[in-house]
Design a protein around this motif. Sequence first.
Motif: not given
Length: 265
Positions: A60-82
């Motif tokens: 299924g789809v859970d919105l809260i973990p989805f947003l957390k994963i999107c914010v963390r992204s893959t590295c620090v630079v990608s996370m700062v871009v958010n």
Amino acid sequence: MASLNNRSSSRQSAVDAGEEELAVSSRRSETLPTHKEGSEKQKLPPVFHVNPAGESGRSGVDLIPFLKICVRSTCVVSMVVNILWPFVIPAIVIHFARPDLHVWTFALNYIAMVPTANLLGFAGGELSKKLPKVPGILLETTLSSVVEIVLMMTLITNSSPSNNLVPVIQAAILGSILANLLFCLGMCFYAGGMRRDEQVFHAAVSEVGSGLLLVAGFGLLIPSAYYSALSGSTNGNTFTLDQLLANTRTISRATSVILLIAFLT
């Protein structure tokens, strides 16, 4: 004695089978690279916040973990871009509210494009880990190029005889090819050589990647060279400018079909 001979022969056959299996695996590794399994997964640098194998195991789809994963992204630079996400809504609003402010519209949309492209590339990378290797790579490459695809479609749609945007399209395509062929490759060499005295690259992968980029460059060059070579030979009788443009479009469309086939194969 017979039992000893049987044991020695079975051991010899097992050794021969093991050597043959090692030879086959070495030949396979010389052809294409393989994924590194085992303990090497634990040697990843600490900048990675998301499991490289993907966030699997859920249904299924859970919105809260989805947003957390999107914010963390893959590295620090990608996370700062958010932190640039707040520019998305003003960019959309100013496009419809004040279309006369061209500079502000361009600037806000350019900034808003950075986090969206970052999220799209991250999503393509995560989704490709759930698919087989070849379809996953094709999907990740396609999603990573969505910004260029949308840009080309917009320029082609807005192009007209009074506002010819074809040179802009050609320059954008050539810039993208050169950026991947020279800038990205050079940055990979530079970053890889900062902590290593010697770097090892797989011959098959590097040759295929560079060859495809060169083919794309020549695919852009051939129609332009044809038009430039025959533009001075047009006259009003046998060979007109309209015929030259029609032939150039035919060559360009045929080249694009060939490039699409090369991409899919």
